[in-house]
Design a protein around this motif. Sequence first.
Motif, mmCIF file in Angstrom:
data_model
loop_
_atom_site.group_PDB
_atom_site.id
_atom_site.type_symbol
_atom_site.label_atom_id
_atom_site.label_comp_id
_atom_site.label_asym_id
_atom_site.label_seq_id
_atom_site.Cartn_x
_atom_site.Cartn_y
_atom_site.Cartn_z
ATOM 1 N N ASP A 53 -8.745 -19.946 24.154
ATOM 2 C CA ASP A 53 -9.410 -18.910 22.960
ATOM 3 C C ASP A 53 -8.374 -20.527 21.557
ATOM 4 O O ASP A 53 -8.475 -20.106 20.342
ATOM 5 N N LYS A 54 -7.306 -20.229 21.814
ATOM 6 C CA LYS A 54 -6.299 -20.848 20.925
ATOM 7 C C LYS A 54 -6.624 -22.040 20.758
ATOM 8 O O LYS A 54 -7.118 -22.863 19.479
ATOM 9 N N MET A 55 -7.226 -22.934 22.128
ATOM 10 C CA MET A 55 -7.528 -24.375 22.075
ATOM 11 C C MET A 55 -8.885 -24.564 20.865
ATOM 12 O O MET A 55 -9.341 -25.345 20.814
ATOM 13 N N LYS A 56 -9.982 -23.397 21.359
ATOM 14 C CA LYS A 56 -10.993 -23.742 21.094
ATOM 15 C C LYS A 56 -11.039 -23.623 18.976
ATOM 16 O O LYS A 56 -11.366 -23.779 19.058
ATOM 17 N N ILE A 57 -10.254 -23.305 18.930
ATOM 18 C CA ILE A 57 -9.552 -22.562 17.562
ATOM 19 C C ILE A 57 -9.143 -24.334 16.987
ATOM 20 O O ILE A 57 -9.922 -24.903 15.848
ATOM 21 N N ALA A 58 -7.701 -24.853 17.686
ATOM 22 C CA ALA A 58 -8.689 -26.516 18.115
ATOM 23 C C ALA A 58 -9.344 -27.166 17.380
ATOM 24 O O ALA A 58 -9.724 -28.182 16.284
ATOM 25 N N ALA B 165 -4.188 -29.868 14.971
ATOM 26 C CA ALA B 165 -3.201 -29.313 15.648
ATOM 27 C C ALA B 165 -3.061 -27.669 14.930
ATOM 28 O O ALA B 165 -3.695 -27.489 14.270
ATOM 29 N N VAL B 166 -3.232 -27.105 15.920
ATOM 30 C CA VAL B 166 -2.851 -25.179 15.393
ATOM 31 C C VAL B 166 -1.301 -24.881 15.766
ATOM 32 O O VAL B 166 -1.197 -24.788 16.963
ATOM 33 N N ILE B 167 -0.843 -24.118 15.446
ATOM 34 C CA ILE B 167 0.517 -23.552 15.518
ATOM 35 C C ILE B 167 -0.212 -21.754 15.881
ATOM 36 O O ILE B 167 -0.122 -21.888 14.558
ATOM 37 N N PHE B 168 0.963 -21.265 17.103
ATOM 38 C CA PHE B 168 0.678 -20.439 16.952
ATOM 39 C C PHE B 168 2.689 -19.385 16.928
ATOM 40 O O PHE B 168 2.825 -20.063 18.212
ATOM 41 N N LYS B 169 2.033 -18.378 16.579
ATOM 42 C CA LYS B 169 3.422 -17.739 17.006
ATOM 43 C C LYS B 169 3.135 -16.395 17.991
ATOM 44 O O LYS B 169 2.178 -15.660 16.863
ATOM 45 N N ASP B 170 2.904 -15.806 18.945
ATOM 46 C CA ASP B 170 2.373 -15.498 19.877
ATOM 47 C C ASP B 170 0.285 -15.312 19.196
ATOM 48 O O ASP B 170 -0.170 -16.739 19.831
ATOM 49 N N ASN C 53 -12.320 -26.914 17.234
ATOM 50 C CA ASN C 53 -13.263 -26.526 16.095
ATOM 51 C C ASN C 53 -12.942 -27.115 14.997
ATOM 52 O O ASN C 53 -13.740 -27.567 14.143
ATOM 53 N N LEU C 54 -11.463 -27.458 14.337
ATOM 54 C CA LEU C 54 -10.608 -27.638 13.825
ATOM 55 C C LEU C 54 -11.268 -28.887 13.452
ATOM 56 O O LEU C 54 -11.580 -30.111 12.805
ATOM 57 N N ALA C 55 -11.629 -29.984 15.064
ATOM 58 C CA ALA C 55 -11.283 -31.162 14.673
ATOM 59 C C ALA C 55 -13.066 -31.654 14.815
ATOM 60 O O ALA C 55 -12.851 -32.413 14.630
ATOM 61 N N LYS C 56 -13.942 -30.593 15.206
ATOM 62 C CA LYS C 56 -15.070 -30.866 14.958
ATOM 63 C C LYS C 56 -14.945 -30.815 12.908
ATOM 64 O O LYS C 56 -16.258 -31.655 12.123
ATOM 65 N N GLU C 57 -14.298 -29.684 12.630
ATOM 66 C CA GLU C 57 -14.415 -29.957 11.481
ATOM 67 C C GLU C 57 -14.136 -31.240 10.348
ATOM 68 O O GLU C 57 -14.427 -31.460 9.193
ATOM 69 N N ALA C 58 -12.946 -31.887 11.142
ATOM 70 C CA ALA C 58 -12.401 -33.211 10.476
ATOM 71 C C ALA C 58 -13.981 -34.465 10.080
ATOM 72 O O ALA C 58 -13.386 -34.808 9.749
ATOM 73 N N LEU C 59 -14.496 -34.433 12.188
ATOM 74 C CA LEU C 59 -15.293 -35.477 12.345
ATOM 75 C C LEU C 59 -16.066 -35.089 11.333
ATOM 76 O O LEU C 59 -16.753 -36.113 10.866
ATOM 77 N N GLU C 60 -16.830 -34.070 10.717
ATOM 78 C CA GLU C 60 -18.008 -33.958 10.001
ATOM 79 C C GLU C 60 -17.255 -34.112 8.321
ATOM 80 O O GLU C 60 -17.948 -34.618 7.496
ATOM 81 N N LYS C 61 -15.916 -34.993 8.135
ATOM 82 C CA LYS C 61 -15.527 -35.443 7.332
ATOM 83 C C LYS C 61 -15.069 -36.378 7.335
ATOM 84 O O LYS C 61 -14.354 -37.147 6.335
ATOM 85 N N GLY C 62 -15.415 -37.145 8.414
ATOM 86 C CA GLY C 62 -15.586 -38.415 8.175
ATOM 87 C C GLY C 62 -13.881 -39.237 8.849
ATOM 88 O O GLY C 62 -12.957 -40.119 8.978
ATOM 89 N N GLU C 63 -13.160 -38.109 9.623
ATOM 90 C CA GLU C 63 -11.975 -37.879 10.109
ATOM 91 C C GLU C 63 -11.855 -38.329 11.826
ATOM 92 O O GLU C 63 -13.022 -37.687 12.116
ATOM 93 N N MET C 64 -11.554 -38.890 12.183
ATOM 94 C CA MET C 64 -10.629 -38.922 13.516
ATOM 95 C C MET C 64 -10.706 -37.294 13.869
ATOM 96 O O MET C 64 -9.972 -36.527 13.329
ATOM 97 N N PRO C 65 -11.544 -37.237 15.180
ATOM 98 C CA PRO C 65 -10.998 -35.842 15.539
ATOM 99 C C PRO C 65 -9.700 -35.276 16.658
ATOM 100 O O PRO C 65 -10.296 -34.200 17.601
ATOM 101 N N ILE C 66 -8.592 -35.598 15.218
ATOM 102 C CA ILE C 66 -7.514 -35.247 16.492
ATOM 103 C C ILE C 66 -7.114 -33.960 15.010
ATOM 104 O O ILE C 66 -7.465 -34.033 14.111
#
Length: 167
Positions: A5-10, A27-32, A12-25
């Motif tokens: 689930d946590k990787m899925k958030i990353a 990172a999401v940092i979690f505490k618990d 989805n954020l990479a998809k957002e980056a791609l939509e803005k013309g960025e490479m789809p990289i």
Amino acid sequence: MDNRDKMKIAYNLAKEALEKGEMPIAAVIFKDDDIVTKAYTSEFNDERFLVHAELKALMEVDKQKYSYADRRKMKMFVTLEPCMMCLGASLSFFLGEIHYSVEAPIDGAIGFIDEIKNRTSNKPGYAIPKTFSGMLKEECTELFNDYIKVAPNEGLRNFAKGILAVT
């Protein structure tokens, strides 16, 4: 929330980056189960090279002045294996775990973890992040394929092609 689930958030954020013309990289940092911060690579729009997702996320968390113990509990989920710069920042931040989707054969640095462990094994208080790879690899690989189709910059397109040459 599990690690997938946590990787899925990353992802989805990479998809957002791609939509803005960025490479789809991304990172999401979690505490618990709480998101501490998230970022995506913005080299194209920022016209800079050191704006990697991992580095941006780590610098943002660092401003929040978490204790060493809290930092060791944090996990970073990223769509591409961290480069040497981002791995070094993760080590200096005292990050607990790194989870990444796609290997980066061109500049991925996770392979250096074993060497670093050998050099720091007798140093009390210095801990290397645990690393895990391959989660959502197919989905994230497809994002890089999509990026290649629309990338305006030949250098970044070629970098993405290099990633996919080995996956």
